[in-house]
Design a protein around this motif. Structure first.
Motif, PDB file in Angstrom:
ATOM      1  N   GLY A 251      42.496  76.990  -7.965  1.00  0.00           N
ATOM      2  CA  GLY A 251      42.315  76.285  -6.700  1.00  0.00           C
ATOM      3  C   GLY A 251      42.207  77.205  -5.499  1.00  0.00           C
ATOM      4  O   GLY A 251      41.962  76.747  -4.379  1.00  0.00           O
ATOM      5  N   LEU A 252      42.367  78.517  -5.707  1.00  0.00           N
ATOM      6  CA  LEU A 252      42.266  79.487  -4.614  1.00  0.00           C
ATOM      7  C   LEU A 252      40.798  79.837  -4.350  1.00  0.00           C
ATOM      8  O   LEU A 252      39.917  79.587  -5.176  1.00  0.00           O
ATOM      9  CB  LEU A 252      43.057  80.749  -4.962  1.00  0.00           C
ATOM     10  N   ASN A 253      40.556  80.438  -3.203  1.00  0.00           N
ATOM     11  CA  ASN A 253      39.187  80.802  -2.813  1.00  0.00           C
ATOM     12  C   ASN A 253      38.985  82.300  -3.018  1.00  0.00           C
ATOM     13  O   ASN A 253      39.562  83.103  -2.285  1.00  0.00           O
ATOM     14  CB  ASN A 253      38.933  80.438  -1.351  1.00  0.00           C
ATOM     15  N   PRO A 254      38.170  82.719  -4.002  1.00  0.00           N
ATOM     16  CA  PRO A 254      37.969  84.154  -4.235  1.00  0.00           C
ATOM     17  C   PRO A 254      37.138  84.827  -3.149  1.00  0.00           C
ATOM     18  O   PRO A 254      37.106  86.046  -3.072  1.00  0.00           O
ATOM     19  CB  PRO A 254      37.238  84.182  -5.586  1.00  0.00           C
ATOM     20  N   LYS A 255      36.483  84.039  -2.311  1.00  0.00           N
ATOM     21  CA  LYS A 255      35.689  84.594  -1.206  1.00  0.00           C
ATOM     22  C   LYS A 255      36.058  83.855   0.075  1.00  0.00           C
ATOM     23  O   LYS A 255      35.364  82.930   0.492  1.00  0.00           O
ATOM     24  CB  LYS A 255      34.192  84.461  -1.499  1.00  0.00           C
ATOM     25  N   PRO A 256      37.138  84.246   0.713  1.00  0.00           N
ATOM     26  CA  PRO A 256      37.637  83.481   1.870  1.00  0.00           C
ATOM     27  C   PRO A 256      36.684  83.446   3.062  1.00  0.00           C
ATOM     28  O   PRO A 256      36.830  82.595   3.933  1.00  0.00           O
ATOM     29  CB  PRO A 256      38.943  84.208   2.233  1.00  0.00           C
ATOM     30  N   GLY A 257      35.725  84.370   3.103  1.00  0.00           N
ATOM     31  CA  GLY A 257      34.803  84.382   4.238  1.00  0.00           C
ATOM     32  C   GLY A 257      33.549  83.567   4.018  1.00  0.00           C
ATOM     33  O   GLY A 257      32.713  83.457   4.920  1.00  0.00           O
ATOM     34  N   ASN A 258      33.403  82.949   2.831  1.00  0.00           N
ATOM     35  CA  ASN A 258      32.133  82.292   2.542  1.00  0.00           C
ATOM     36  C   ASN A 258      31.920  81.016   3.335  1.00  0.00           C
ATOM     37  O   ASN A 258      30.794  80.542   3.459  1.00  0.00           O
ATOM     38  CB  ASN A 258      31.988  82.003   1.039  1.00  0.00           C
ATOM     39  N   ASN A 259      32.971  80.438   3.899  1.00  0.00           N
ATOM     40  CA  ASN A 259      32.778  79.238   4.721  1.00  0.00           C
ATOM     41  C   ASN A 259      31.971  79.534   5.975  1.00  0.00           C
ATOM     42  O   ASN A 259      31.298  78.656   6.515  1.00  0.00           O
ATOM     43  CB  ASN A 259      34.142  78.649   5.128  1.00  0.00           C
ATOM     44  N   TRP A 260      32.053  80.778   6.447  1.00  0.00           N
ATOM     45  CA  TRP A 260      31.273  81.161   7.619  1.00  0.00           C
ATOM     46  C   TRP A 260      29.876  81.590   7.228  1.00  0.00           C
ATOM     47  O   TRP A 260      28.963  81.538   8.025  1.00  0.00           O
ATOM     48  CB  TRP A 260      31.971  82.291   8.374  1.00  0.00           C
ATOM     49  N   GLY A 261      29.685  82.044   5.992  1.00  0.00           N
ATOM     50  CA  GLY A 261      28.371  82.515   5.565  1.00  0.00           C
ATOM     51  C   GLY A 261      27.455  81.416   5.087  1.00  0.00           C
ATOM     52  O   GLY A 261      26.249  81.591   5.025  1.00  0.00           O
ATOM     53  N   ASP A 262      28.025  80.224   4.739  1.00  0.00           N
ATOM     54  CA  ASP A 262      27.205  79.180   4.144  1.00  0.00           C
ATOM     55  C   ASP A 262      26.125  78.677   5.084  1.00  0.00           C
ATOM     56  O   ASP A 262      24.983  78.482   4.688  1.00  0.00           O
ATOM     57  CB  ASP A 262      28.085  77.999   3.728  1.00  0.00           C
ATOM     58  N   ALA A 263      26.477  78.470   6.366  1.00  0.00           N
ATOM     59  CA  ALA A 263      25.481  77.934   7.296  1.00  0.00           C
ATOM     60  C   ALA A 263      24.318  78.889   7.464  1.00  0.00           C
ATOM     61  O   ALA A 263      23.156  78.488   7.469  1.00  0.00           O
ATOM     62  CB  ALA A 263      26.142  77.667   8.659  1.00  0.00           C
ATOM     63  N   LEU A 264      24.622  80.185   7.596  1.00  0.00           N
ATOM     64  CA  LEU A 264      23.564  81.187   7.742  1.00  0.00           C
ATOM     65  C   LEU A 264      22.736  81.291   6.477  1.00  0.00           C
ATOM     66  O   LEU A 264      21.512  81.388   6.533  1.00  0.00           O
ATOM     67  CB  LEU A 264      24.182  82.537   8.084  1.00  0.00           C
ATOM     68  N   SER A 265      23.397  81.246   5.315  1.00  0.00           N
ATOM     69  CA  SER A 265      22.670  81.354   4.053  1.00  0.00           C
ATOM     70  C   SER A 265      21.705  80.200   3.882  1.00  0.00           C
ATOM     71  O   SER A 265      20.567  80.378   3.448  1.00  0.00           O
ATOM     72  CB  SER A 265      23.654  81.386   2.875  1.00  0.00           C
ATOM     73  N   LEU A 266      22.172  78.994   4.241  1.00  0.00           N
ATOM     74  CA  LEU A 266      21.287  77.841   4.119  1.00  0.00           C
ATOM     75  C   LEU A 266      20.100  77.958   5.055  1.00  0.00           C
ATOM     76  O   LEU A 266      18.971  77.596   4.710  1.00  0.00           O
ATOM     77  CB  LEU A 266      22.070  76.549   4.426  1.00  0.00           C
ATOM     78  N   THR A 267      20.352  78.491   6.263  1.00  0.00           N
ATOM     79  CA  THR A 267      19.256  78.661   7.208  1.00  0.00           C
ATOM     80  C   THR A 267      18.238  79.657   6.697  1.00  0.00           C
ATOM     81  O   THR A 267      17.022  79.438   6.777  1.00  0.00           O
ATOM     82  CB  THR A 267      19.807  79.162   8.573  1.00  0.00           C
ATOM     83  N   MET A 268      18.724  80.788   6.135  1.00  0.00           N
ATOM     84  CA  MET A 268      17.822  81.839   5.696  1.00  0.00           C
ATOM     85  C   MET A 268      17.138  81.499   4.384  1.00  0.00           C
ATOM     86  O   MET A 268      16.082  82.031   4.073  1.00  0.00           O
ATOM     87  CB  MET A 268      18.597  83.156   5.549  1.00  0.00           C
ATOM     88  N   ASN A 269      17.770  80.633   3.577  1.00  0.00           N
ATOM     89  CA  ASN A 269      17.240  80.350   2.254  1.00  0.00           C
ATOM     90  C   ASN A 269      16.469  79.043   2.182  1.00  0.00           C
ATOM     91  O   ASN A 269      16.268  78.503   1.103  1.00  0.00           O
ATOM     92  CB  ASN A 269      18.381  80.332   1.230  1.00  0.00           C
ATOM     93  N   THR A 270      16.074  78.506   3.332  1.00  0.00           N
ATOM     94  CA  THR A 270      15.265  77.300   3.330  1.00  0.00           C
ATOM     95  C   THR A 270      13.940  77.579   2.628  1.00  0.00           C
ATOM     96  O   THR A 270      13.235  78.521   2.971  1.00  0.00           O
ATOM     97  CB  THR A 270      15.007  76.814   4.767  1.00  0.00           C
TER      98      THR A 270
END
Length: 485
Positions: A251-270
């Motif tokens: 239940g832990l998050n192995p990548k704690p910073g990914n919540n901030w990267g998701d929006a940018l990734s979705l924008t770049m990976n459209t």
């Protein structure tokens, strides 16, 4: 050794500016082509948007000869805009494309970044001014996943040489622990083990959490390799207790910073598809996605300007020669760019049509088992192009179908034979492997040897090493790592 001069005659193949343009444009996916066209419209005043209702394009090409005593040659004028360091053609068969438009022109998410979020928390601490500078430098070295990607001794050296701050390892570790107390939990960790421990230590204490901390602290390697029997013996816990521990850890998050990267990734990976294949009443209709590609034409004023210069050959001055060279250069650049776009579209159309013809059943049904074996050479023979051209077309291109959006590379696969001699795609074998693994007993996962035996029973004669290769291509771990309690 004596120096000497000699004449030598030899033949060389040299790409024309048009061929260079076609090569570069063929590699670009739709979204980058749009930006490339916009940039060309800005850079070249002789290129306009809109339908060409006149014969100016032809008239402009007829006025190529301006006979005077200047040293301006056709090659000098024609190649001036193209043979620069940035326009060297790329002959590689793998995609490594980047847009020619500056990155700041791409719309990014306006949400707060991870670094900004951490800096805001830093301002709320009671660290001294020097310690705050050190903490800010540490935050600057945290990657998008939330991990500190540089060792503390390297950070200490950087601070000394770049900012003239001499800090001991003990002080640096103390400041790092302050940063690691920030949200999100686990940020600033130097590896996965430390990241999970930081998160566990913030959870309310109970038996499962305490056992999880002990496992992560002492038996991390054993847990990663799923040596559960060894862990149970060492901690003296039963299956139920270990299941509770596993539930806490997973239940832990192995990548704690990914919540901030998701929006940018979705924008770049459209993904904007380059092709559209639709099925109606048992028939397929293929088209290029040219929705945002403007129609281009040569600017009429520039064509008339060149014609006027060509007809008025009296009183030629140096300024007139420069004007002729400039106008001719821009007109040639515009004509070649328009022709390169047309050739690109034709190349993509013929290549995609060849793929549709070979994979007709799949585009009708969407059933992966209908995919036929297909390699670059097959499409090259059907479309009448070189294999390198097919490779350029298939890289970074997508097709929209009735069943979803697929990369063109999805349709290329190796050929295999069943025990009856029938030729099938390796993708069909991968689908069967994936199904077998999904339905396996998690307490006794199937080994590669067992998977090979199952495939043989189904009529697919495949070696164990081939099974391992396909499993790795699908990012499925070995049986030992798939084992659960």
């Amino acid at each position: 050794m004596a120096l000497k001069q000699q004449l030598q005659q030899k033949q060389q193949q040299r790409l024309s500016p048009l061929q260079m343009q076609v090569i570069k444009l063929t590699e670009l996916p739709n979204i980058e082509l749009e930006e490339r066209i916009k940039q060309e419209l800005v850079d070249n005043p002789a290129l306009d948007e809109g339908h060409d209702d006149s014969d100016d394009l032809q008239n402009g090409s007829d006025n190529e000869d301006f006979d005077d005593s200047s040293n301006i040659t056709q090659e000098d004028i024609a190649l001036g805009d193209y043979l620069t360091e940035d326009d060297i053609p790329d002959y590689r068969l793998t995609a490594n494309n980047s847009s020619t438009i500056a990155r700041e022109d791409i719309p990014f998410s306006s949400a707060e970044s991870l670094h900004e979020f951490l800096i805001d928390q830093l301002h709320l601490t009671e660290l001294s001014e020097d310690d705050a500078k050190i903490a800010e430098y540490i935050i600057g070295n945290i990657d998008e996943n939330g991990y500190l990607d540089r060792p503390l001794n390297a950070i200490s050296d950087d601070l000394l040489f770049q900012q003239n701050i001499d800090v001991t390892q003990e002080s640096l570790k103390r400041i790092l622990e302050e940063v690691q107390s920030f949200e999100p939990a686990g940020v600033g960790a130097r590896d996965l083990q430390e990241c999970l421990l930081l998160q566990l230590r913030r959870l309310p204490e109970d038996t499962a959490v305490n056992n999880a901390i002990r496992i992560m602290d002492r038996y991390f390697d054993d847990f990663s390799k799923r040596h559960f029997d060894k862990i149970k013996r060492s901690l003296n816990v039963d299956d139920d207790e270990l299941k509770q521990v596993i539930q806490v850890i997973t239940g832990l998050n192995p990548k704690p910073g990914n919540n901030w990267g998701d929006a940018l990734s979705l924008t770049m990976n459209t993904i904007i598809p380059d092709f559209i294949v639709e099925a109606y009443n048992g028939e397929l209709f293929m088209s290029l996605n040219n929705r945002n590609i403007p129609e281009l034409r040569v600017n009429r004023e520039y064509s008339e300007m060149l014609r006027g210069y060509s007809e008025n050959k009296k009183g030629v001055t140096a300024d007139t020669k420069n004007a002729i060279a400039f106008v001719k250069q821009k007109l040639d650049s515009a004509k070649w760019f328009i022709e390169a776009i047309k050739q690109r579209q034709e190349t993509l159309q013929r290549t995609m049509q060849a793929i549709v013809d070979l994979q007709y059943d799949f585009f009708l049904t969407g059933d992966e088992s209908n995919l036929r074996p297909m390699i670059l050479k097959d499409i090259a023979e059907l479309a009448g192009y070189d294999i390198s051209t097919i490779s350029r077309v298939s890289n970074s291109k997508y097709v929209q179908t009735n069943f979803g959006v697929y990369p063109l590379k999805y349709f290329f696969s190796e050929s295999m034979q069943t025990d009856t001699g029938e030729e099938i795609s390796s993708r069909e074998v991968k689908a069967i492997l994936k199904e077998c693994i999904e339905n396996e007993d998690s307490k006794k996962p199937l080994t590669d040897d067992k998977l090979a035996d199952i495939l043989k029973e189904k009529g697919y004669i495949i070696a164990r090493r081939t099974v391992a290769k396909y499993r790795e291509q699908m990012n499925i771990p070995v049986a030992r790592l798939r084992k659960n309690l």
